[in-house]
Design a protein around this motif. Structure first.
Motif, short mmCIF file in Angstrom:
data_model
loop_
_atom_site.label_atom_id
_atom_site.label_comp_id
_atom_site.label_asym_id
_atom_site.label_seq_id
_atom_site.Cartn_x
_atom_site.Cartn_y
_atom_site.Cartn_z
N GLY A 62 0.85 -1.17 0.00
CA GLY A 62 0.00 0.00 0.00
C GLY A 62 0.89 1.23 0.00
O GLY A 62 2.11 1.12 0.19
N PHE A 64 0.76 5.95 0.23
CA PHE A 64 -0.04 7.17 0.30
C PHE A 64 0.74 8.30 -0.34
O PHE A 64 1.95 8.25 -0.50
CB PHE A 64 -0.48 7.52 1.73
N ILE A 74 -4.70 7.34 0.35
CA ILE A 74 -4.23 5.96 0.34
C ILE A 74 -4.32 5.44 -1.09
O ILE A 74 -5.35 5.61 -1.75
CB ILE A 74 -5.07 5.08 1.29
N MET A 77 -3.32 -0.32 -2.68
CA MET A 77 -3.48 -1.39 -1.70
C MET A 77 -3.67 -2.71 -2.44
O MET A 77 -4.51 -2.82 -3.35
CB MET A 77 -4.71 -1.12 -0.82
N LEU A 93 -2.74 -1.14 6.02
CA LEU A 93 -3.50 0.11 6.16
C LEU A 93 -3.17 0.81 7.47
O LEU A 93 -2.95 2.03 7.50
CB LEU A 93 -5.00 -0.17 6.03
N LEU A 96 0.20 2.42 7.22
CA LEU A 96 0.14 3.65 6.42
C LEU A 96 -0.44 4.80 7.22
O LEU A 96 0.07 5.93 7.19
CB LEU A 96 -0.67 3.41 5.14
N GLU A 97 -1.51 4.53 7.95
CA GLU A 97 -2.12 5.56 8.78
C GLU A 97 -1.16 6.07 9.85
O GLU A 97 -1.05 7.28 10.09
CB GLU A 97 -3.40 5.02 9.45
N CYS A 108 -7.10 10.66 6.25
CA CYS A 108 -6.80 9.85 5.07
C CYS A 108 -8.06 9.81 4.20
O CYS A 108 -9.18 9.73 4.73
CB CYS A 108 -6.45 8.41 5.44
N LEU A 110 -9.45 8.03 0.28
CA LEU A 110 -9.13 7.03 -0.72
C LEU A 110 -10.29 6.82 -1.65
O LEU A 110 -11.43 7.19 -1.35
CB LEU A 110 -8.71 5.70 -0.07
N TYR A 123 -12.24 -1.16 4.19
CA TYR A 123 -12.24 0.24 4.60
C TYR A 123 -13.35 0.53 5.61
O TYR A 123 -13.12 1.26 6.58
CB TYR A 123 -12.33 1.15 3.36
#
Length: 152
Positions: A62, A64, A74, A77, A93, A96-97, A108, A110, A123
């Motif tokens: 993934g 960003f 994002i 993925m 995820l 990434l956050e 975020c 997406l 999600y």
């Protein structure tokens, strides 16, 4: 079992290979819509990528990119099909956050497609809320956009 979440950039060979598989999967799902989406999915400028390794094999990824002030989008993925439904995408995820938050971001966003029900499910269970389609996805019937506040 040894697992690793590697922070890297888009030049990483494992990341590039996984993105090629993602692109093939999306082309299969989206058909003629692929041309529209592919113009927004280039990876050459991505500086914040995560590759998930299990026992030395790259099986998920993934990324960003900056979206707006204090906000990232994002992107890219993907988890290999044989490793899905094992929580790997959630780990990517979350990583990434956390990285986005470290860099001072508080949100975020997406985009995913209606033809990716497993992504929509991921999600939603990860606390993302459907939001109005943002540019360039405004008016695109297959697109579903999400947002999530992070760090709260």
């Amino acid at each position: 079992m040894k697992e690793e979440l590697l922070r890297t950039e888009s030049g990483n060979q494992a990341f590039k290979k996984l993105v090629q598989l993602l692109d093939a999967d999306l082309a299969n799902r989206d058909g003629e819509d692929t041309l529209f989406y592919s113009q927004f999915n280039g990876i050459t400028q991505l500086q914040h990528c995560i590759v998930y390794f299990k026992d030395g094999a790259a099986i998920g990824c993934g990324a960003f990119k900056k979206f707006a002030d204090h906000s990232v989008e994002i992107k890219r993925m993907y988890v290999l099909p044989e490793h899905r439904s094992k929580g790997i995408a959630s780990k990517v995820l979350e990583a990434l956050e956390a990285w986005a938050l470290e860099l001072g971001n508080t949100q975020c966003v997406l985009e995913t497609g209606l033809r990716q029900p497993e992504a929509i499910s991921l999600y939603k269970k990860s606390g993302y809320e459907v939001t109005a389609n943002y540019p360039p996805y405004e008016g695109i019937e297959n697109s579903v956009c999400f947002k999530k506040k992070i760090g709260f």
